[in-house]
Design a protein around this motif. Structure first.
Motif, mmCIF file in Angstrom:
data_model
loop_
_atom_site.group_PDB
_atom_site.id
_atom_site.type_symbol
_atom_site.label_atom_id
_atom_site.label_comp_id
_atom_site.label_asym_id
_atom_site.label_seq_id
_atom_site.Cartn_x
_atom_site.Cartn_y
_atom_site.Cartn_z
ATOM 1 N N SER A 622 0.742 -1.315 -0.015
ATOM 2 C CA SER A 622 -0.168 -0.035 0.001
ATOM 3 C C SER A 622 0.720 1.163 0.119
ATOM 4 N N THR A 623 2.216 1.354 -0.263
ATOM 5 C CA THR A 623 2.733 2.439 -0.284
ATOM 6 C C THR A 623 3.410 2.536 -1.991
ATOM 7 N N LEU A 624 3.575 3.705 -2.349
ATOM 8 C CA LEU A 624 3.982 3.913 -3.613
ATOM 9 C C LEU A 624 5.426 4.140 -3.639
ATOM 10 N N PHE A 625 6.156 3.554 -4.491
ATOM 11 C CA PHE A 625 7.696 3.685 -4.540
ATOM 12 C C PHE A 625 7.896 4.138 -6.105
ATOM 13 N N LYS A 626 9.318 4.703 -6.198
ATOM 14 C CA LYS A 626 9.936 4.828 -7.634
ATOM 15 C C LYS A 626 11.184 4.471 -7.496
#
Length: 638
Positions: A622-626
């Motif tokens: 549920s965490t957005l990463f790049k």
């Protein structure tokens, strides 16, 4: 100026006849000298050609005889091994039968123990051979080198090829009283992997047992090889003739100089341009056989550099190059004798000619002296200018050569340092951890074994790194079939400690496939890419969740390997340059910019694959990463 020109013209007119006579006489003498010299050279070449052809046939015959001798020994290897195994098993059977017959009045279990104890410590085949005993149901009763397996059920045990060993043996023994059988087993002296073994098993009817023994083919072959080499090392012919044998790892196995044996042919530097000579000889040998001429630095007996012609032949089953040769100085006596005769004839001719021209020479002596002085001065000036120019060119070439050499050395040292930095850190970390656990009295046997295995694996990797870099651009490295799961495990085992210490989590999602390629080189690439992700992740805050994803999947007829991190991605202004040689964003002490470049060279040139890098965004927990993605695409047979 006019006066000077006229004076020059007068001198030309005055001395032209004299000069003409001198020139004509000189030309005449030169023609006769050249004619005589040409005749001598032709005869010399004929002598050399005849001698070379005769000696070429002789050295080819010598090598062929040795080659045929080795082939005969090779063909007899398996028969000799079977004979040895047959004798050993018959001895074991005789011992077991004798104990059984002499102790029939005793309890059966006691008799069985007497037989097992009697066979346990018997060794043969130079200490390598031992006996094993199984019940026909598959239960092991005797395995001297691995006693903890005694009493275990081996009915469903498979070797490296997937063969059910005990099932096959009992099947053979149901039809025959004894039978030969080939399988793969761990060699107690070299237990890194299962190796081919030839064995003999025989029924022991009183207890429904079978007794057997075996020998690792490579161990028995080494014994045969040593016997062959001892014979070859004693071969001598002519004044300095001998047979040399070099294996394909460039190690002398046989040579007239005993101190060369078991030493690197390249390190011994026995010829000019030794590396090229050895590579050329190996190429000839691997293709079959042939001649090769080179300069040997020290001929046995005189220790002077001499031209040598060798004939080599490859024994590819054992990775041997067999050869011998002859030295060109051995024809010098014949040439010198003929040269002396021709020189006497030439000297007589010169005396006759000089008698005719001596008066003219005396008259023209003054003029000739004058001209010679002028010519001498001009020649010396010209020579001096040429020497100065040559000296300057030599200095420039030496400087360039030194710069090139230092650059090459620097690159290699940088490459090795780059590859060694992480394994050395792993060894240090593992050793320190084991020491701390020992001091705190919490070190378990399991942790100790795992730690030592990790150190050993890392040391083996360090040992192989130098050879990997040295052999990187060679074309003689062999492909082999391996499973990607195994390669991934090997790569991760070398970096897991450092990743754990940096709180980096590796998440694997991979299928397992078998490919035919270069396993060690793929491991190198995986480690480079994993370390690249680690170097970026450790820049993040301590509370940042550091992740590396390792995915393997099948796409059409290829395999796709992805290494993805959440370090933020590669800056757009450099993403198109990261595979360039020497390009790096790190400090000089941290990298040379060669890692990604070499990764691309391995994947594209050696493995016929593709590698690219791009940035991506993704969600995890549920965490957005790049982060950055390094994607490798490989064919199944690369």
């Amino acid at each position: 100026m006019i006066f000077e020109d006229e004076e020059k013209l007068l001198k030309i007119i005055k001395y032209s006849p004299t000069v003409f006579i001198v020139i004509v006489t000189t030309i005449f003498l030169i023609i006769q000298y050249t004619k005589t010299k040409t005749s001598f050279e032709n005869e010399k070449n004929n002598i050399q050609s005849e001698y070379s052809q005769k000696n070429k046939e002789l050295i080819k015959q010598r090598v062929s005889e040795v080659y045929d001798f080795i082939k005969r020994e090779q063909e007899q290897t398996e028969n000799k091994l079977k004979s040895s195994l047959n004798e050993a098993v018959d001895n074991a059977y005789a011992i077991a039968s004798s104990i059984y017959l002499e102790n029939k009045d005793k309890d059966i279990e006691t008799v069985k123990k007497l037989i097992i104890d009697a066979l346990r410590n018997i060794r043969f085949l130079d200490g390598r051979g031992y006996y094993f005993v199984y019940e026909n149901s598959g239960k092991n009763l005797l395995l001297p080198h691995n006693r903890e397996l005694e009493g275990k059920d081996f009915w469903n045990h498979q070797d490296a090829k997937g063969t059910y060993i005990i099932k096959d043996m009992t099947s053979l023994l149901s039809k025959h009283d004894k039978a030969f059988y080939e399988w793969y087993w761990f060699n107690p002296k070299n237990p890194d992997k299962q190796r081919k073994k030839l064995g003999l098993v025989k029924n022991f009817e009183p207890f429904n047992w079978f007794i057997g023994t075996g020998e690792y083919i490579e161990d028995f072959e080494k014994q045969i090889q040593e016997r062959v080499l001892r014979h070859i090392r004693e071969i001598r012919y002519g004044k300095s003739g001998y047979i040399f044998i070099i294996n394909y790892d460039s190690i002398y196995l046989s040579h007239i100089r005993k101190n060369f044996i078991n030493q690197s042919a390249i390190d011994n530097n026995d010829t000019i341009n030794i590396k090229k000579v050895i590579d050329d000889l190996f190429e000839i040998s691997k293709k079959g056989e042939g001649y090769y001429t080179y300069i040997q630095n020290k001929k046995p007996g005189i220790d002077e550099p001499i031209n040598k012609t060798s004939y080599v032949k490859g024994l590819n089953e054992w990775n041997w190059m067999i050869g011998t040769g002859f030295y060109e100085d051995e024809i010098e006596n014949s040439i010198k004798q003929r040269k002396t005769q021709l020189e006497k004839q030439f000297e007589q001719y010169l005396l006759n000619t000089l008698e005719v021209t001596i008066l003219v020479t005396v008259v023209l002596l003054t003029i000739s002296t004058y001209l010679s002085r002028i010519l001498r001065k001009r020649f010396l000036r010209y020579k001096r200018a040429i020497e100065e120019k040559a000296l300057e060119n030599t200095r420039q070439q030496t400087l360039l050569a030194q710069q090139s050499k230092m650059a090459a050395m620097g690159e290699m040292i940088g490459n090795i340092a780059h590859q060694w930095r992480q394994p050395l850190s792993i060894i240090s970390t593992t050793a320190s951890g084991l020491k701390l656990q020992k001091e705190m009295s919490i070190l378990s046997d399991k942790c100790l074994i795992e730690g030592l295995d990790n150190i050993n694996n890392t040391v083996q990797y360090l040992s192989n790194t130098i050879d990997d870099f040295r052999n990187f651009f060679k074309t003689d490295k062999d492909k082999k079939c391996f499973y990607l799961q195994e390669a991934l495990d090997n790569a991760l085992s070398l970096v897991k400690t450092s990743f754990k210490n940096k709180d980096i989590t590796i998440i694997r999602n991979n299928e397992d496939f078998q490919i035919n390629s270069y396993k060690n080189e793929l491991i190198q690439v995986l480690i480079n890419l994993l370390n690249n992700s680690k170097d970026e992740l450790i820049k993040k805050d301590k509370d940042f969740e550091k992740l590396v994803f390792l995915n393997v999947s099948k796409v059409d007829d290829s395999i796709k390997i992805q290494i993805k991190d959440n370090a933020g991605g590669i800056p757009k202004n450099i993403i198109n340059r990261i595979f360039e040689p020497y390009f790096t964003t790190k400090h000089q002490a941290q990298g040379t910019g060669i890692g990604l470049y070499m990764s691309r060279e391995i994947i594209v040139k050696n493995m016929n694959g593709k590698i690219e890098a791009y940035n991506t965004s993704f969600t995890y927990n549920s965490t957005l990463f790049k982060g950055a993605v390094f994607e490798i695409v490989l064919p199944f047979d690369s």
